[in-house]
Design a protein around this motif. Structure first.
Motif, PDB file in Angstrom:
ATOM      1  N   THR A  70       0.849  -1.191   0.000  1.00 11.88           N
ATOM      2  CA  THR A  70       0.000   0.000   0.000  1.00 11.88           C
ATOM      3  C   THR A  70       0.884   1.240   0.000  1.00 11.88           C
ATOM      4  OG1 THR A  70      -1.754  -1.131   1.221  1.00 11.88           O
ATOM      5  CG2 THR A  70      -1.798   1.268   1.226  1.00 11.88           C
TER       6      THR A  70
ATOM      7  N   THR B  56       0.800   5.460   0.346  1.00 15.86           N
ATOM      8  CA  THR B  56       0.029   6.622   0.776  1.00 15.86           C
ATOM      9  C   THR B  56       0.766   7.876   0.340  1.00 15.86           C
ATOM     10  OG1 THR B  56      -0.834   5.415   2.693  1.00 15.86           O
ATOM     11  CG2 THR B  56      -1.023   7.815   2.715  1.00 15.86           C
TER      12      THR B  56
ATOM     13  N   SER C  19       0.939  12.037   0.299  1.00 15.31           N
ATOM     14  CA  SER C  19       0.533  13.286   0.940  1.00 15.31           C
ATOM     15  C   SER C  19       0.957  14.429   0.033  1.00 15.31           C
ATOM     16  CB  SER C  19       1.185  13.413   2.322  1.00 15.31           C
ATOM     17  OG  SER C  19       0.863  14.661   2.906  1.00 15.31           O
TER      18      SER C  19
ATOM     19  N   LEU D 162      -4.664  13.444   0.984  1.00 13.80           N
ATOM     20  CA  LEU D 162      -4.107  12.094   1.126  1.00 13.80           C
ATOM     21  C   LEU D 162      -4.733  11.175   0.080  1.00 13.80           C
ATOM     22  CD1 LEU D 162      -4.116  11.654   5.021  1.00 13.80           C
ATOM     23  CD2 LEU D 162      -2.245  12.404   3.551  1.00 13.80           C
TER      24      LEU D 162
ATOM     25  N   GLN E  35      -4.449   7.047  -1.434  1.00 10.58           N
ATOM     26  CA  GLN E  35      -3.956   5.702  -1.120  1.00 10.58           C
ATOM     27  C   GLN E  35      -4.123   4.799  -2.329  1.00 10.58           C
ATOM     28  OE1 GLN E  35      -5.763   2.783   1.928  1.00 10.58           O
ATOM     29  NE2 GLN E  35      -4.135   3.801   3.073  1.00 10.58           N
TER      30      GLN E  35
END
Length: 438
Positions: free
Chosen positions: A234, A236, A238, A294, A296
Protein backbone atom coordinates in the motif's frame (compact mmCIF):
# COMPACT_ATOMS: atom_id res chain seq x y z
CA UNK A 1 26.42 -59.13 16.91
CA UNK A 2 29.84 -58.75 15.28
CA UNK A 3 30.57 -60.21 11.85
CA UNK A 4 34.10 -61.08 10.61
CA UNK A 5 35.03 -61.82 7.01
CA UNK A 6 38.30 -63.67 6.24
CA UNK A 7 40.17 -63.36 2.95
CA UNK A 8 43.44 -64.88 1.74
CA UNK A 9 45.87 -62.92 -0.44
CA UNK A 10 49.12 -64.47 -1.61
CA UNK A 11 52.27 -62.76 -2.83
CA UNK A 12 53.45 -65.96 -4.61
CA UNK A 13 53.30 -66.59 -8.31
CA UNK A 14 50.11 -67.40 -10.17
CA UNK A 15 51.08 -71.05 -10.48
CA UNK A 16 51.38 -71.25 -6.70
CA UNK A 17 47.96 -69.61 -6.18
CA UNK A 18 46.36 -72.14 -8.56
CA UNK A 19 47.57 -74.96 -6.33
CA UNK A 20 45.79 -73.46 -3.28
CA UNK A 21 42.53 -75.09 -2.22
CA UNK A 22 39.82 -72.80 -0.72
CA UNK A 23 36.98 -73.88 1.46
CA UNK A 24 33.44 -72.94 0.40
CA UNK A 25 32.65 -69.20 0.84
CA UNK A 26 30.07 -69.76 3.52
CA UNK A 27 32.72 -71.30 5.74
CA UNK A 28 34.90 -68.15 5.50
CA UNK A 29 32.35 -66.27 7.60
CA UNK A 30 32.29 -66.37 11.34
CA UNK A 31 29.29 -64.81 13.10
CA UNK A 32 29.80 -65.00 16.83
CA UNK A 33 27.32 -63.28 19.14
CA UNK A 34 28.60 -60.93 21.85
CA UNK A 35 26.43 -60.56 24.86
CA UNK A 36 26.10 -57.16 26.53
CA UNK A 37 24.62 -56.60 29.92
CA UNK A 38 21.79 -54.11 30.46
CA UNK A 39 20.85 -52.38 33.67
CA UNK A 40 17.31 -53.64 34.00
CA UNK A 41 16.83 -53.67 37.76
CA UNK A 42 15.81 -56.56 39.99
CA UNK A 43 12.98 -57.71 37.73
CA UNK A 44 15.39 -57.97 34.79
CA UNK A 45 12.91 -56.04 32.64
CA UNK A 46 14.34 -52.82 31.24
CA UNK A 47 12.04 -49.81 31.42
CA UNK A 48 13.44 -46.67 29.83
CA UNK A 49 12.34 -43.07 30.34
CA UNK A 50 13.41 -41.19 27.23
CA UNK A 51 12.95 -37.42 27.32
CA UNK A 52 13.52 -35.20 24.27
CA UNK A 53 13.31 -31.44 23.67
CA UNK A 54 14.78 -29.12 21.07
CA UNK A 55 14.97 -25.44 20.17
CA UNK A 56 15.82 -23.41 17.07
CA UNK A 57 19.34 -22.43 18.14
CA UNK A 58 18.54 -18.80 18.90
CA UNK A 59 16.38 -18.11 15.83
CA UNK A 60 13.23 -16.09 16.57
CA UNK A 61 11.90 -16.62 13.04
CA UNK A 62 12.84 -18.23 9.76
CA UNK A 63 13.26 -15.61 7.03
CA UNK A 64 12.71 -17.19 3.64
CA UNK A 65 15.04 -15.60 1.13
CA UNK A 66 17.61 -14.56 3.74
CA UNK A 67 18.24 -17.71 5.80
CA UNK A 68 19.57 -20.74 3.97
CA UNK A 69 19.92 -23.16 6.90
CA UNK A 70 17.98 -23.99 10.05
CA UNK A 71 19.66 -25.65 13.03
CA UNK A 72 17.94 -27.58 15.80
CA UNK A 73 19.65 -28.00 19.16
CA UNK A 74 18.39 -31.33 20.56
CA UNK A 75 18.51 -32.53 24.18
CA UNK A 76 17.98 -36.28 24.72
CA UNK A 77 18.30 -38.14 28.01
CA UNK A 78 17.35 -41.45 29.58
CA UNK A 79 16.21 -40.99 33.15
CA UNK A 80 15.53 -44.63 34.05
CA UNK A 81 16.83 -48.01 32.96
CA UNK A 82 18.85 -48.86 29.84
CA UNK A 83 17.21 -48.21 26.47
CA UNK A 84 17.76 -50.69 23.63
CA UNK A 85 18.20 -49.47 20.04
CA UNK A 86 17.11 -45.91 20.71
CA UNK A 87 15.92 -44.03 17.60
CA UNK A 88 14.85 -40.39 17.14
CA UNK A 89 12.47 -39.47 14.31
CA UNK A 90 12.22 -35.88 13.07
CA UNK A 91 9.18 -34.84 11.02
CA UNK A 92 9.51 -31.52 9.17
CA UNK A 93 7.99 -29.62 6.19
CA UNK A 94 8.83 -30.41 2.57
CA UNK A 95 10.62 -27.06 2.23
CA UNK A 96 13.41 -28.36 4.52
CA UNK A 97 16.02 -30.93 3.56
CA UNK A 98 18.30 -32.81 5.95
CA UNK A 99 21.97 -31.81 5.71
CA UNK A 100 23.99 -33.12 8.66
CA UNK A 101 24.12 -33.92 12.35
CA UNK A 102 26.75 -32.40 14.64
CA UNK A 103 27.75 -33.69 18.06
CA UNK A 104 29.70 -31.37 20.40
CA UNK A 105 32.89 -32.52 22.05
CA UNK A 106 31.26 -33.16 25.41
CA UNK A 107 28.81 -35.67 23.92
CA UNK A 108 31.02 -37.49 21.43
CA UNK A 109 31.38 -40.53 23.66
CA UNK A 110 27.81 -41.33 22.62
CA UNK A 111 27.64 -42.24 18.90
CA UNK A 112 24.79 -40.94 16.75
CA UNK A 113 24.04 -41.20 13.04
CA UNK A 114 21.15 -39.81 10.97
CA UNK A 115 19.75 -40.71 7.55
CA UNK A 116 16.64 -39.48 5.69
CA UNK A 117 13.75 -41.90 5.69
CA UNK A 118 13.44 -44.04 2.56
CA UNK A 119 9.64 -43.75 2.68
CA UNK A 120 8.86 -40.06 3.19
CA UNK A 121 5.32 -38.93 3.76
CA UNK A 122 3.61 -36.93 1.02
CA UNK A 123 3.16 -33.93 3.29
CA UNK A 124 6.24 -34.06 5.52
CA UNK A 125 9.84 -35.25 5.42
CA UNK A 126 11.34 -37.63 7.96
CA UNK A 127 14.89 -38.23 9.16
CA UNK A 128 15.87 -41.11 11.45
CA UNK A 129 18.74 -40.86 13.97
CA UNK A 130 20.15 -43.90 15.78
CA UNK A 131 21.53 -43.04 19.23
CA UNK A 132 24.19 -45.11 21.02
CA UNK A 133 23.25 -48.37 19.29
CA UNK A 134 22.69 -50.96 20.69
CA UNK A 135 22.16 -49.49 24.19
CA UNK A 136 21.53 -46.00 25.50
CA UNK A 137 22.44 -46.49 29.18
CA UNK A 138 20.41 -45.27 32.12
CA UNK A 139 21.31 -41.72 33.18
CA UNK A 140 22.85 -40.90 29.77
CA UNK A 141 22.39 -37.47 28.22
CA UNK A 142 23.36 -36.18 24.79
CA UNK A 143 23.14 -32.77 23.16
CA UNK A 144 23.42 -32.62 19.38
CA UNK A 145 22.37 -30.38 16.51
CA UNK A 146 20.60 -31.22 13.27
CA UNK A 147 20.99 -28.92 10.26
CA UNK A 148 18.33 -28.51 7.57
CA UNK A 149 18.59 -26.66 4.26
CA UNK A 150 15.83 -24.15 3.44
CA UNK A 151 14.27 -24.11 -0.04
CA UNK A 152 13.06 -20.58 -0.78
CA UNK A 153 10.82 -21.60 -3.70
CA UNK A 154 8.76 -24.02 -1.62
CA UNK A 155 5.26 -23.17 -0.40
CA UNK A 156 5.34 -21.84 3.15
CA UNK A 157 2.64 -21.12 5.68
CA UNK A 158 2.76 -18.69 8.57
CA UNK A 159 4.63 -21.12 10.87
CA UNK A 160 7.20 -23.89 10.53
CA UNK A 161 6.35 -26.92 12.68
CA UNK A 162 8.80 -29.73 13.55
CA UNK A 163 8.06 -32.80 15.64
CA UNK A 164 10.61 -35.13 17.28
CA UNK A 165 9.68 -38.61 18.50
CA UNK A 166 12.05 -41.01 20.32
CA UNK A 167 11.46 -44.78 20.38
CA UNK A 168 13.28 -47.92 21.50
CA UNK A 169 12.98 -51.72 21.50
CA UNK A 170 12.17 -51.82 25.20
CA UNK A 171 8.89 -53.55 25.98
CA UNK A 172 8.19 -51.29 28.92
CA UNK A 173 8.58 -47.56 28.44
CA UNK A 174 7.62 -44.34 30.19
CA UNK A 175 6.22 -42.22 27.36
CA UNK A 176 5.44 -38.93 29.11
CA UNK A 177 8.14 -36.93 27.31
CA UNK A 178 9.11 -39.13 24.37
CA UNK A 179 7.60 -36.73 21.80
CA UNK A 180 8.13 -32.99 21.40
CA UNK A 181 6.76 -30.41 18.94
CA UNK A 182 8.03 -26.89 18.41
CA UNK A 183 7.15 -24.16 15.94
CA UNK A 184 8.72 -20.95 14.67
CA UNK A 185 7.21 -18.05 12.69
CA UNK A 186 7.84 -17.82 8.95
CA UNK A 187 8.81 -14.47 7.44
CA UNK A 188 9.72 -13.56 3.87
CA UNK A 189 12.57 -11.28 2.85
CA UNK A 190 11.66 -8.41 0.53
CA UNK A 191 13.84 -5.82 -1.17
CA UNK A 192 11.56 -2.86 -1.76
CA UNK A 193 12.86 0.36 -3.27
CA UNK A 194 11.03 3.66 -3.73
CA UNK A 195 12.52 6.21 -6.11
CA UNK A 196 11.64 9.53 -7.76
CA UNK A 197 10.66 9.35 -11.41
CA UNK A 198 13.04 11.21 -13.70
CA UNK A 199 10.14 12.78 -15.58
CA UNK A 200 8.83 14.57 -12.50
CA UNK A 201 8.39 18.34 -12.80
CA UNK A 202 11.30 19.94 -10.95
CA UNK A 203 10.96 23.59 -12.01
CA UNK A 204 8.38 25.96 -13.48
CA UNK A 205 8.18 29.73 -13.65
CA UNK A 206 5.52 32.36 -14.15
CA UNK A 207 5.44 35.94 -15.29
CA UNK A 208 4.45 38.45 -12.64
CA UNK A 209 2.32 40.24 -15.23
CA UNK A 210 0.75 37.63 -17.51
CA UNK A 211 -1.64 35.13 -15.82
CA UNK A 212 -0.69 31.53 -16.61
CA UNK A 213 -1.61 27.97 -15.65
CA UNK A 214 0.95 25.17 -15.88
CA UNK A 215 0.83 21.43 -15.26
CA UNK A 216 2.92 19.87 -12.47
CA UNK A 217 3.52 16.13 -12.25
CA UNK A 218 5.22 14.09 -9.50
CA UNK A 219 6.18 10.48 -10.37
CA UNK A 220 7.02 7.76 -7.85
CA UNK A 221 8.32 4.29 -8.70
CA UNK A 222 8.12 1.31 -6.32
CA UNK A 223 9.83 -2.02 -7.10
CA UNK A 224 10.61 -5.32 -5.38
CA UNK A 225 14.02 -6.80 -6.19
CA UNK A 226 13.51 -10.02 -4.22
CA UNK A 227 11.60 -13.09 -5.39
CA UNK A 228 8.58 -13.47 -3.14
CA UNK A 229 5.04 -14.68 -3.68
CA UNK A 230 1.91 -12.63 -3.04
CA UNK A 231 3.38 -9.40 -1.64
CA UNK A 232 0.56 -6.87 -1.09
CA UNK A 233 1.76 -3.26 -0.85
CA UNK A 234 0.00 0.00 0.00
CA UNK A 235 1.28 3.47 -0.93
CA UNK A 236 0.03 6.62 0.78
CA UNK A 237 0.66 9.97 -0.91
CA UNK A 238 0.53 13.29 0.94
CA UNK A 239 0.24 16.29 -1.39
CA UNK A 240 0.37 19.94 -0.25
CA UNK A 241 -2.42 21.54 -2.29
CA UNK A 242 -3.68 24.63 -0.49
CA UNK A 243 -2.76 27.44 1.84
CA UNK A 244 -5.68 27.94 4.14
CA UNK A 245 -8.71 28.27 1.89
CA UNK A 246 -6.66 29.21 -1.20
CA UNK A 247 -6.09 26.37 -3.65
CA UNK A 248 -2.48 26.38 -4.92
CA UNK A 249 -2.09 23.00 -6.63
CA UNK A 250 -5.26 21.60 -8.15
CA UNK A 251 -4.77 17.83 -8.28
CA UNK A 252 -6.58 16.35 -11.28
CA UNK A 253 -5.43 12.72 -11.24
CA UNK A 254 -3.48 10.08 -9.26
CA UNK A 255 -2.87 7.07 -11.49
CA UNK A 256 -0.85 3.86 -11.85
CA UNK A 257 0.51 2.20 -14.99
CA UNK A 258 -0.58 -1.28 -13.87
CA UNK A 259 -3.50 -2.73 -11.91
CA UNK A 260 -3.17 -0.77 -8.65
CA UNK A 261 -6.29 1.04 -7.48
CA UNK A 262 -5.99 4.61 -6.13
CA UNK A 263 -8.44 6.76 -4.19
CA UNK A 264 -8.53 9.94 -2.12
CA UNK A 265 -8.86 9.16 1.59
CA UNK A 266 -9.00 12.60 3.18
CA UNK A 267 -7.21 15.81 4.12
CA UNK A 268 -4.84 16.91 6.86
CA UNK A 269 -4.73 20.51 8.04
CA UNK A 270 -1.95 20.36 10.60
CA UNK A 271 1.49 18.74 10.51
CA UNK A 272 0.59 17.11 7.23
CA UNK A 273 4.16 16.64 6.07
CA UNK A 274 7.66 15.99 7.29
CA UNK A 275 9.28 17.12 4.07
CA UNK A 276 13.05 17.26 4.09
CA UNK A 277 12.78 20.69 2.51
CA UNK A 278 11.06 21.86 5.65
CA UNK A 279 14.24 20.97 7.50
CA UNK A 280 16.20 22.99 4.95
CA UNK A 281 14.03 26.00 5.85
CA UNK A 282 12.85 26.42 2.28
CA UNK A 283 9.57 28.12 1.50
CA UNK A 284 7.05 25.35 0.93
CA UNK A 285 3.76 27.16 1.08
CA UNK A 286 3.41 27.63 4.82
CA UNK A 287 3.25 24.40 6.78
CA UNK A 288 1.50 26.08 9.67
CA UNK A 289 -1.55 26.68 7.48
CA UNK A 290 -1.02 24.21 4.64
CA UNK A 291 -3.65 21.68 3.62
CA UNK A 292 -2.55 18.26 2.36
CA UNK A 293 -4.65 15.80 0.44
CA UNK A 294 -4.11 12.09 1.13
CA UNK A 295 -4.31 9.46 -1.60
CA UNK A 296 -3.96 5.70 -1.12
CA UNK A 297 -3.02 3.14 -3.77
CA UNK A 298 -3.13 -0.63 -3.25
CA UNK A 299 -1.09 -3.24 -5.10
CA UNK A 300 -2.53 -6.73 -4.71
CA UNK A 301 0.79 -8.48 -5.41
CA UNK A 302 4.08 -6.76 -6.21
CA UNK A 303 6.11 -9.23 -8.28
CA UNK A 304 9.86 -9.38 -8.55
CA UNK A 305 11.33 -6.62 -10.76
CA UNK A 306 7.88 -5.40 -11.83
CA UNK A 307 8.07 -1.65 -11.14
CA UNK A 308 4.88 0.32 -10.60
CA UNK A 309 4.80 3.99 -11.65
CA UNK A 310 2.47 6.36 -9.81
CA UNK A 311 1.73 9.80 -11.27
CA UNK A 312 0.31 12.73 -9.33
CA UNK A 313 -0.94 15.33 -11.82
CA UNK A 314 -2.31 18.81 -11.22
CA UNK A 315 -2.39 22.42 -12.38
CA UNK A 316 -0.81 25.47 -10.79
CA UNK A 317 -2.08 29.02 -11.41
CA UNK A 318 0.26 32.02 -11.24
CA UNK A 319 -2.47 34.33 -10.00
CA UNK A 320 -2.99 32.25 -6.85
CA UNK A 321 0.72 31.87 -6.18
CA UNK A 322 1.56 35.55 -6.56
CA UNK A 323 -0.93 36.38 -3.82
CA UNK A 324 1.01 34.33 -1.24
CA UNK A 325 4.61 34.48 -2.38
CA UNK A 326 6.66 37.49 -1.34
CA UNK A 327 10.10 36.15 -2.18
CA UNK A 328 9.15 35.26 -5.77
CA UNK A 329 9.86 31.57 -5.09
CA UNK A 330 8.24 28.59 -3.40
CA UNK A 331 8.28 24.79 -3.55
CA UNK A 332 5.36 22.46 -4.19
CA UNK A 333 5.81 19.26 -2.21
CA UNK A 334 4.49 15.72 -2.08
CA UNK A 335 5.59 12.58 -0.26
CA UNK A 336 5.06 8.82 -0.64
CA UNK A 337 5.02 6.16 2.07
CA UNK A 338 5.21 2.41 1.33
CA UNK A 339 3.54 0.06 3.80
CA UNK A 340 3.36 -3.75 3.96
CA UNK A 341 2.77 -6.48 6.53
CA UNK A 342 5.94 -6.25 8.65
CA UNK A 343 4.92 -9.31 10.64
CA UNK A 344 5.08 -11.49 7.56
CA UNK A 345 7.71 -9.64 5.52
CA UNK A 346 11.17 -8.36 6.45
CA UNK A 347 13.35 -5.92 4.54
CA UNK A 348 16.56 -7.30 3.04
CA UNK A 349 18.18 -3.92 3.71
CA UNK A 350 17.85 -4.19 7.49
CA UNK A 351 15.29 -1.39 7.80
CA UNK A 352 12.93 -3.13 10.21
CA UNK A 353 10.69 -0.50 11.77
CA UNK A 354 11.98 2.34 9.56
CA UNK A 355 9.41 3.82 7.15
CA UNK A 356 10.11 3.60 3.44
CA UNK A 357 9.32 7.11 2.19
CA UNK A 358 10.67 9.85 -0.08
CA UNK A 359 9.61 13.36 -1.18
CA UNK A 360 9.52 15.30 -4.43
CA UNK A 361 9.80 19.10 -4.69
CA UNK A 362 8.90 21.39 -7.56
CA UNK A 363 10.45 24.83 -7.52
CA UNK A 364 8.07 27.61 -8.61
CA UNK A 365 9.53 31.01 -9.47
CA UNK A 366 7.84 34.32 -10.31
CA UNK A 367 9.86 36.57 -12.61
CA UNK A 368 9.41 40.19 -13.74
CA UNK A 369 8.38 40.32 -17.38
CA UNK A 370 10.03 43.00 -19.58
CA UNK A 371 7.60 45.35 -21.42
CA UNK A 372 8.79 45.15 -25.04
CA UNK A 373 6.86 48.25 -26.14
CA UNK A 374 8.48 50.44 -23.51
CA UNK A 375 11.83 48.88 -24.27
CA UNK A 376 11.46 49.67 -28.02
CA UNK A 377 10.21 53.18 -27.33
CA UNK A 378 13.22 53.84 -25.12
CA UNK A 379 15.61 52.69 -27.82
CA UNK A 380 13.94 54.84 -30.49
CA UNK A 381 13.85 57.85 -28.18
CA UNK A 382 17.53 57.43 -27.45
CA UNK A 383 18.37 57.30 -31.15
CA UNK A 384 16.32 60.46 -31.83
CA UNK A 385 18.14 62.33 -29.08
CA UNK A 386 21.50 61.17 -30.43
CA UNK A 387 20.70 62.35 -33.98
CA UNK A 388 19.42 65.71 -32.69
CA UNK A 389 22.61 66.23 -30.68
CA UNK A 390 24.75 65.45 -33.75
CA UNK A 391 22.82 67.91 -35.92
CA UNK A 392 23.09 70.61 -33.27
CA UNK A 393 26.84 70.19 -32.98
CA UNK A 394 27.24 70.30 -36.75
CA UNK A 395 25.17 73.45 -37.00
CA UNK A 396 27.37 75.10 -34.41
CA UNK A 397 30.44 74.25 -36.51
CA UNK A 398 31.88 71.90 -33.93
CA UNK A 399 32.94 69.33 -36.48
CA UNK A 400 34.49 71.96 -38.89
CA UNK A 401 36.62 73.56 -36.20
CA UNK A 402 37.77 70.21 -35.03
CA UNK A 403 38.72 69.25 -38.57
CA UNK A 404 40.69 72.46 -39.20
CA UNK A 405 42.54 72.08 -35.91
CA UNK A 406 43.40 68.51 -36.80
CA UNK A 407 44.72 69.50 -40.28
CA UNK A 408 46.83 72.41 -39.01
CA UNK A 409 48.31 70.19 -36.37
CA UNK A 410 49.32 67.63 -38.97
CA UNK A 411 50.99 70.36 -41.13
CA UNK A 412 53.04 71.61 -38.21
CA UNK A 413 54.27 68.10 -37.54
CA UNK A 414 55.18 67.48 -41.18
CA UNK A 415 57.05 70.82 -42.01
CA UNK A 416 60.33 70.15 -40.05
CA UNK A 417 60.63 66.75 -41.61
CA UNK A 418 60.27 68.19 -45.14
CA UNK A 419 62.94 70.92 -44.64
CA UNK A 420 65.63 68.74 -43.13
CA UNK A 421 66.42 66.65 -46.21
CA UNK A 422 66.69 69.78 -48.47
CA UNK A 423 69.22 71.44 -46.22
CA UNK A 424 71.35 68.30 -46.04
CA UNK A 425 71.35 68.00 -49.83
CA UNK A 426 72.31 71.65 -50.21
CA UNK A 427 75.23 71.24 -47.83
CA UNK A 428 76.40 68.21 -49.68
CA UNK A 429 76.35 70.17 -53.04
CA UNK A 430 78.40 73.05 -51.60
CA UNK A 431 81.01 70.64 -50.23
CA UNK A 432 81.37 68.95 -53.60
CA UNK A 433 81.80 72.38 -55.39
CA UNK A 434 84.51 73.47 -52.98
CA UNK A 435 86.36 70.21 -53.47
CA UNK A 436 86.32 70.67 -57.25
CA UNK A 437 87.75 74.22 -57.08
CA UNK A 438 90.62 73.07 -55.02
Amino acid sequence: MVQFTYTVKSTKSDSYQRRLTFLPVNELLSVPKLQFKQNCGEDNICTDYLRITFNFSGFSSVIIGRHTELNLTVNLQNDYEDSSYTVVHFFYPLGLSFRKVNVPEASRHIPISCVPSEQPDQNVNNVVCGVSTPSFPAGSKIIFSVAFGITAKSTWGEKLVITANVTSNNKDRILNESAYTNEIPIQHAVALILIRGEESTHYINFSAITPQTKAVEHIYVVENLQEVKNLPVTLTFSVAVALGSSQIWNITNVSNDKDASCKEIGEIHENCSNMEAQQKEQVILDFQNVVCKLFQCSIISLGQKEPHHFRIKGNVSSSLISQHVKDRKLFLASSALVEYNRTKYVSMFGQEGSPLSIEILTEVEIYEEVNNKLYAAGIIGGLVLLIAAILLLRKCGFFERHYKNKVSGQNEELSPENESPTTEIGNMTSDKTASGQE
